[in-house]
Design a protein around this motif. Structure first.
Motif, PDB file in Angstrom:
ATOM      1  N   ASN A  23      16.788 126.447  54.369  1.00 38.51           N
ATOM      2  CA  ASN A  23      17.654 127.204  53.454  1.00 38.51           C
ATOM      3  C   ASN A  23      18.807 127.858  54.204  1.00 38.51           C
ATOM      4  N   MET A  24      18.504 128.437  55.373  1.00 37.82           N
ATOM      5  CA  MET A  24      19.553 129.056  56.188  1.00 37.82           C
ATOM      6  C   MET A  24      20.593 128.025  56.601  1.00 37.82           C
ATOM      7  N   LEU A  25      20.115 126.863  57.058  1.00 45.67           N
ATOM      8  CA  LEU A  25      21.013 125.815  57.515  1.00 45.67           C
ATOM      9  C   LEU A  25      21.883 125.302  56.373  1.00 45.67           C
ATOM     10  N   PHE A  26      21.271 125.098  55.219  1.00 44.58           N
ATOM     11  CA  PHE A  26      22.036 124.643  54.052  1.00 44.58           C
ATOM     12  C   PHE A  26      23.083 125.685  53.659  1.00 44.58           C
ATOM     13  N   GLY A  27      22.695 126.951  53.682  1.00 45.35           N
ATOM     14  CA  GLY A  27      23.597 128.012  53.258  1.00 45.35           C
ATOM     15  C   GLY A  27      24.823 128.141  54.139  1.00 45.35           C
TER      16      GLY A  27
ATOM     17  N   ARG B 219      33.226 121.800  61.045  1.00 42.18           N
ATOM     18  CA  ARG B 219      32.432 122.946  60.615  1.00 42.18           C
ATOM     19  C   ARG B 219      30.940 122.655  60.731  1.00 42.18           C
ATOM     20  N   PHE B 220      30.536 121.482  60.282  1.00 41.91           N
ATOM     21  CA  PHE B 220      29.119 121.130  60.330  1.00 41.91           C
ATOM     22  C   PHE B 220      28.632 120.978  61.767  1.00 41.91           C
ATOM     23  N   HIS B 221      29.466 120.416  62.623  1.00 41.89           N
ATOM     24  CA  HIS B 221      29.057 120.225  64.020  1.00 41.89           C
ATOM     25  C   HIS B 221      28.886 121.570  64.715  1.00 41.89           C
ATOM     26  N   LYS B 222      29.824 122.486  64.500  1.00 42.76           N
ATOM     27  CA  LYS B 222      29.705 123.818  65.100  1.00 42.76           C
ATOM     28  C   LYS B 222      28.484 124.552  64.547  1.00 42.76           C
ATOM     29  N   ALA B 223      28.267 124.458  63.240  1.00 40.25           N
ATOM     30  CA  ALA B 223      27.111 125.125  62.622  1.00 40.25           C
ATOM     31  C   ALA B 223      25.804 124.544  63.155  1.00 40.25           C
TER      32      ALA B 223
ATOM     33  N   LEU C 255      21.944 115.948  63.443  1.00 38.22           N
ATOM     34  CA  LEU C 255      21.952 116.926  62.358  1.00 38.22           C
ATOM     35  C   LEU C 255      23.327 116.984  61.694  1.00 38.22           C
ATOM     36  N   THR C 256      24.385 116.891  62.489  1.00 36.42           N
ATOM     37  CA  THR C 256      25.738 116.870  61.934  1.00 36.42           C
ATOM     38  C   THR C 256      25.917 115.686  60.993  1.00 36.42           C
ATOM     39  N   GLU C 257      25.435 114.520  61.394  1.00 38.38           N
ATOM     40  CA  GLU C 257      25.563 113.336  60.555  1.00 38.38           C
ATOM     41  C   GLU C 257      24.762 113.484  59.265  1.00 38.38           C
ATOM     42  N   LEU C 258      23.578 114.071  59.365  1.00 41.32           N
ATOM     43  CA  LEU C 258      22.769 114.300  58.167  1.00 41.32           C
ATOM     44  C   LEU C 258      23.489 115.233  57.203  1.00 41.32           C
ATOM     45  N   LEU C 259      24.076 116.308  57.728  1.00 47.14           N
ATOM     46  CA  LEU C 259      24.814 117.245  56.887  1.00 47.14           C
ATOM     47  C   LEU C 259      26.046 116.581  56.266  1.00 47.14           C
ATOM     48  N   MET C 260      26.701 115.717  57.039  1.00 51.51           N
ATOM     49  CA  MET C 260      27.848 114.994  56.489  1.00 51.51           C
ATOM     50  C   MET C 260      27.421 114.111  55.318  1.00 51.51           C
ATOM     51  N   ASN C 261      26.320 113.388  55.482  1.00 53.87           N
ATOM     52  CA  ASN C 261      25.822 112.524  54.419  1.00 53.87           C
ATOM     53  C   ASN C 261      25.487 113.321  53.168  1.00 53.87           C
ATOM     54  N   LEU C 262      24.843 114.471  53.355  1.00 52.36           N
ATOM     55  CA  LEU C 262      24.521 115.328  52.215  1.00 52.36           C
ATOM     56  C   LEU C 262      25.784 115.888  51.564  1.00 52.36           C
ATOM     57  N   GLY C 263      26.734 116.311  52.399  1.00 46.90           N
ATOM     58  CA  GLY C 263      27.968 116.879  51.879  1.00 46.90           C
ATOM     59  C   GLY C 263      28.755 115.895  51.036  1.00 46.90           C
ATOM     60  N   ARG C 264      28.778 114.629  51.467  1.00 49.54           N
ATOM     61  CA  ARG C 264      29.514 113.610  50.708  1.00 49.54           C
ATOM     62  C   ARG C 264      28.932 113.437  49.306  1.00 49.54           C
ATOM     63  N   ILE C 265      27.643 113.715  49.162  1.00 47.41           N
ATOM     64  CA  ILE C 265      26.982 113.559  47.864  1.00 47.41           C
ATOM     65  C   ILE C 265      27.088 114.836  47.032  1.00 47.41           C
ATOM     66  N   ILE C 266      26.681 115.953  47.602  1.00 49.62           N
ATOM     67  CA  ILE C 266      26.574 117.201  46.841  1.00 49.62           C
ATOM     68  C   ILE C 266      27.943 117.797  46.519  1.00 49.62           C
TER      69      ILE C 266
END
Length: 235
Positions: free
Chosen positions: A179-183, A210-214, A107-118
């Motif tokens: 939505n909660m996770l994204f927020g 931050r993403f890993h802790k979240a 999940l951390t890696e997925l959030l990182m990939n999204l963060g690099r784009i958005i």
């Protein structure tokens, strides 16, 4: 010698490389390259002029293409900006994630990939322009509303849906949790970037901890809330 009078082989039909059209004529771009150039130009026009003042003529000028070419690819100004917003902000396809045996790392890696784009500065600038225009433009509000209504098929929702099915949890609305996770992750950083006129450029060293802790906090709470709903005999 090939048909075009050169010894080089004809380029692959699905590449975005330029092709020769003939003496004295500019190189012909593949459709995907033309499309991206038009969307880049539309983004620039929206940020510089606003939606009301934006026109297909201005987008054509910024993209160095004819208005006829624009209308061959997009039915209208609203269709063009609908596509821009959808492809640049909503329809995000990050790289494939690994760590299938470790949900928190995956999940951390997925959030990182999204963060690099958005969280890219150009995307933040586009979001800022849309926020400004949404107060004045019924078209922008309609575009955002229609995309929001179809936004449940995003990558976070897809990941959570797979996670729930693997653990046999009973969850009525996965979209609420995505939505909660994204927020608590990308959304929080996005708000901070929007508040800075210069546009904060987030780097991995700031994002990953931050993403890993979240991710760990979110999954721990999610498991605690839904563990009792798991089917008998499952882990």
């Amino acid at each position: 010698m090939s048909k075009n009078g050169h010894g080089d082989p004809t380029p692959a039909p699905h590449d975005c490389d330029s092709r020769r059209r003939g003496p004295g004529r500019p190189p012909e771009m593949e459709e995907c390259e033309r499309r991206e150039r038009i969307l880049d130009a539309a983004s620039e026009v929206l940020q510089q002029c606003g939606y009301h003042a934006a026109s297909m003529d201005k987008v054509a000028q910024h993209s160095a293409m004819s208005k006829r070419t624009l209308y061959q690819m997009f039915n209208s100004k609203q269709d063009l900006f609908h596509t821009l917003i959808n492809t640049r902000l909503f329809n995000v396809t990050p790289d494939e994630c690994h760590y299938r045996d470790n949900p928190a790392e995956e999940l951390t890696e997925l959030l990182m990939n999204l963060g690099r784009i958005i969280l890219r500065p150009d995307r933040i600038s586009l979001i800022r322009a849309l926020i400004t225009e949404s107060q004045e433009s019924a078209d922008i509000r309609q575009i955002l509303t229609s995309l929001r209504a179809g936004g449940k098929e995003n990558v976070l929702t897809g990941w959570l849906d797979r996670y729930v099915r693997q653990h046999h949890y009973e969850v009525s609305d996965i979209y609420i949790y995505s939505n909660m996770l994204f927020g608590m992750t990308i959304g929080d950083m996005m708000l901070q970037s929007l508040a800075c006129a210069s546009g904060t450029a987030w780097i991995e060293q700031n994002m990953r901890p931050r993403f890993h802790k979240a991710a760990r906090i979110f999954l721990a709470g999610f498991q605690q809330e839904h563990a009792d709903t798991a089917s008998p005999g499952t882990s």
